[in-house]
Design a protein around this motif. Structure first.
Motif, mmCIF file in Angstrom:
data_model
loop_
_atom_site.group_PDB
_atom_site.id
_atom_site.type_symbol
_atom_site.label_atom_id
_atom_site.label_comp_id
_atom_site.label_asym_id
_atom_site.label_seq_id
_atom_site.Cartn_x
_atom_site.Cartn_y
_atom_site.Cartn_z
ATOM 1 N N GLU A 74 13.821 -2.892 10.479
ATOM 2 C CA GLU A 74 13.863 -2.646 11.922
ATOM 3 C C GLU A 74 12.860 -1.573 12.329
ATOM 4 O O GLU A 74 12.308 -1.611 13.426
ATOM 5 N N ARG A 75 12.630 -0.631 11.431
ATOM 6 C CA ARG A 75 11.681 0.462 11.723
ATOM 7 C C ARG A 75 10.278 0.143 11.206
ATOM 8 O O ARG A 75 9.410 1.012 11.209
ATOM 9 N N GLU A 76 10.105 -1.096 10.748
ATOM 10 C CA GLU A 76 8.806 -1.584 10.272
ATOM 11 C C GLU A 76 8.248 -0.732 9.132
ATOM 12 O O GLU A 76 7.049 -0.462 9.055
ATOM 13 N N VAL A 77 9.161 -0.298 8.252
ATOM 14 C CA VAL A 77 8.752 0.457 7.055
ATOM 15 C C VAL A 77 8.595 -0.532 5.897
ATOM 16 O O VAL A 77 9.509 -1.302 5.608
ATOM 17 N N ARG A 78 7.436 -0.521 5.281
ATOM 18 C CA ARG A 78 7.216 -1.401 4.138
ATOM 19 C C ARG A 78 8.124 -0.988 2.987
ATOM 20 O O ARG A 78 8.301 0.201 2.718
ATOM 21 N N ARG A 79 8.666 -1.975 2.274
ATOM 22 C CA ARG A 79 9.598 -1.639 1.193
ATOM 23 C C ARG A 79 9.392 -2.558 -0.005
ATOM 24 O O ARG A 79 8.916 -3.692 0.116
ATOM 25 N N ALA A 132 0.828 -1.204 0.000
ATOM 26 C CA ALA A 132 0.000 0.000 0.000
ATOM 27 C C ALA A 132 0.864 1.256 0.000
ATOM 28 O O ALA A 132 2.064 1.209 0.186
ATOM 29 N N SER A 133 0.225 2.421 -0.209
ATOM 30 C CA SER A 133 0.938 3.689 -0.323
ATOM 31 C C SER A 133 1.730 3.998 0.942
ATOM 32 O O SER A 133 1.448 3.501 2.023
ATOM 33 N N GLY A 134 2.747 4.890 0.746
ATOM 34 C CA GLY A 134 3.581 5.289 1.870
ATOM 35 C C GLY A 134 4.776 4.396 2.078
ATOM 36 O O GLY A 134 5.457 4.479 3.098
ATOM 37 N N HIS A 135 5.074 3.515 1.132
ATOM 38 C CA HIS A 135 6.170 2.560 1.276
ATOM 39 C C HIS A 135 7.481 3.178 0.785
ATOM 40 O O HIS A 135 7.511 4.283 0.229
ATOM 41 N N ALA A 136 8.555 2.434 0.964
ATOM 42 C CA ALA A 136 9.874 2.836 0.479
ATOM 43 C C ALA A 136 10.271 1.927 -0.679
ATOM 44 O O ALA A 136 10.013 0.731 -0.652
ATOM 45 N N VAL A 137 10.886 2.522 -1.682
ATOM 46 C CA VAL A 137 11.407 1.757 -2.813
ATOM 47 C C VAL A 137 12.928 1.779 -2.723
ATOM 48 O O VAL A 137 13.530 2.847 -2.597
#
Length: 576
Positions: free
Chosen positions: A462-467, A440-445
């Protein structure tokens, strides 16, 4: 003034025109080799206007051959060959023999001798390394089974041609040199003695390289690397390449090509081989271009115009004859149709070794000039046709994958299984299927999952950022998918591949690849798709920083500057 500086003139004219024609060829989506060969034709005696000094061009081409063969040896991988030896070794040998027989048939029809037919057939049997690897890399097949078979097959072809370059002068007398009708000019005893002496010299040279060279060359590289001088290290690599090639020819009577090949192969065993390859790449590329230009200078179009049937027959051997042989051989060894088609398309062209063999055959009196002209003309056309063959192959795979997907959506009644499924067909279909949908939106590429990209991925996790990761290595992709990471196989500079990561809805883009030019393309495309995207890229110089910022990067991290800041922080921290 121009006539007083023929070396400078040929360098400027050769490289300048090669650059123009190479750029046009690249723009037209064909191999730059075609442009380089055409540049040679333009400055050669067959066309009006400026004619370059052919003697100087010949010597420059010899340096090109040395550095070209040095590069082949430097990238020679016995491990890669052994991993597919069961098919690559017998398959390549049979295919070379088949193409050589076809070449002998054309030579017989043209009225040449047996020697001319053998040289002609050998020149038609070996594919271009540059063209084959480019086709594999563009389709990300290098790390697949199909890619490994193609590369292994190519290695066997290269080794066979190296031996041909060594043995042809020794057996030339038995193949008809010095006679008008192509009959042997030496007795079998004389030829046997000549061949024995040549093999003894080659064996002595190989023993010297394996016993002494394997110790001295890596030692010298490490000594130069320990000085901290990049200039001395580069100079050492070039001295080894040129010195071993010259020494092999002077002391052992073997070709420059064999000496350079073994110099690269021995250097490949050093831990510094990667650095050696990288540091000498610009010079190797420049002289390789001059080699192709010098080959183009030898071309006489009238030979092809006067013998159109011979030209068509030559082209059919390259594009159709070799491919049919390779296709059948791969199927015989139990591999899938997808693998067989890929290998067949890969080999449907000729290149570097053909251009080395042809002049040798002419100089030895084995093959007429007409044979060299036919080889060059057919090579240009085959290289032009090769991308179209792969385009047809891509469409076939896409159609096959679509049919399989339709069958999976509406499966028929199950039938009794007749055995295990073909792993390669399943792999081909899997690659052709659409990649997993981005989160979903707001992820890191993250573009690139090497040392830097992998660390970025770990920190985001570790920061639970979707990528979403875009990576060119299939093995890395498989490892990431095993961990549940959303990723796509491909080059992020390709707009379609970048779009798969959904940069429009992304919040961050981390461009972790080291190539600033390619990174700039990624940054520019991502910025166009999402003006608010936070783009962080890496660089190694101030010029690269400016380049990436001009393309739209929000921030560019220069490794050297960050390292310096970290060291200063560590030094001053205790005092604060």
């Amino acid at each position: 003034m121009i006539h007083a500086t023929p070396l400078i003139t040929i360098l400027v004219a050769g490289l300048g025109i090669a650059f123009i024609f190479g750029a046009i060829a690249h723009r037209l989506k064909v191999s730059p080799l075609v442009g380089y060969l055409l540049a040679g034709i333009v400055i050669g005696p067959a066309t009006p206007g400026y004619v370059a000094d052919q003697n100087l061009a010949s010597e420059l081409s010899e340096i090109g051959v040395i550095l070209l063969m040095f590069g082949v040896g430097l990238h020679f991988s016995l491990k890669d060959l052994l991993s597919v030896r069961a098919i690559a070794v017998p398959g390549a040998i049979v295919q070379i023999a088949f193409a050589t027989v076809l070449g002998i048939g054309i030579a017989h029809f043209a009225g040449w001798g047996l020697g001319g037919g053998i040289v002609f057939g050998l020149a038609l049997s070996v594919a271009s390394t540059v063209v084959l690897l480019r086709a594999m890399q563009d389709r990300r097949l290098i790390d697949t089974l199909r890619g490994r078979i193609a590369v292994g097959w190519l290695i066997v072809e290269d080794l066979a041609m190296v031996m041909a370059l060594v043995l042809l002068p020794a057996v030339a007398g038995a193949l008809g040199v010095g006679t008008a009708n192509g009959t042997p000019s030496l007795s079998l005893v004389d030829v046997g003695i000549s061949l024995g002496v040549t093999l003894a010299k080659v064996a002595a040279f190989i023993v010297l390289m394996l016993v002494v060279g394997r110790r001295v060359i890596p030692w010298l590289l490490h000594r130069m690397a320990s000085t901290g001088s990049r200039e001395l290290f580069r100079l050492a690599v070039l001295v080894i390449a040129l010195g071993v090639a010259f020494g092999s020819a002077t002391l052992f009577g073997v070709s420059f090509a064999l000496g350079a090949f073994f110099a690269g192969m021995v250097m490949n065993e050093s831990e510094l081989s990667g650095q050696a390859a990288q540091d000498t790449l610009p010079l190797r590329d420049a002289f390789a271009v001059l080699f192709f230009v010098s080959v183009g200078m030898l071309f006489n179009p009238s030979s092809v115009i006067e013998s159109p049937l011979l030209f068509v027959a030559t082209l059919l051997v390259i594009v159709f004859g070799k491919s049919v042989a390779a296709f059948g051989l791969v199927l015989m060894f139990g591999h899938s149709k997808a693998t067989a088609l890929t290998i067949a398309a890969s080999l449907a062209q000729i290149g570097e070794f053909s251009f080395i063999l042809a002049p040798l055959g002419v100089s030895l009196g084995l093959m007429p000039q007409q044979g060299q002209d036919l080889i060059l003309a057919a090579a240009i056309v085959s290289i032009l046709l090769n991308p179209f063959l792969f385009m047809l192959l891509d469409r076939y795979f896409l159609h096959d994958a679509s049919a399989s997907a339709s069958a999976a959506a509406d499966p028929p009644e199950p039938a009794p299984s007749s055995g295990a499924a073909d792993d390669e067909d399943e792999a081909a279909i899997a690659v052709a299927k659409p990649a997993p949908v981005a989160p979903a939106s707001g992820h890191a590429v993250v573009v690139g999952s090497g040392r830097v990209g992998a660390l970025i991925g770990e920190m985001l996790a570790e920061r639970e950022v979707r990528r979403v990761v875009i990576e060119e290595s299939e093995s890395v992709i498989e490892a990431l998918r095993g961990k549940g990471v959303s990723c796509h196989l491909g080059n992020a500079a390709d707009p379609e591949t970048l779009a798969l990561a959904d940069t429009i809805e992304a919040r961050w883009l981390f461009v972790a690849i080291p190539n600033a030019f390619e990174a700039g393309q990624v940054v520019e495309q991502a910025r166009k798709s999402n003006p608010d995207l936070q783009i962080i890229a890496r660089a190694h110089s101030d010029a690269e920083v400016e380049h990436l910022k001009a393309r739209g990067a929000s921030r560019v991290v220069m490794a050297e500057r960050e390292t310096a800041r970290g060291m200063i922080a560590e030094a001053l921290l205790p005092r604060l």
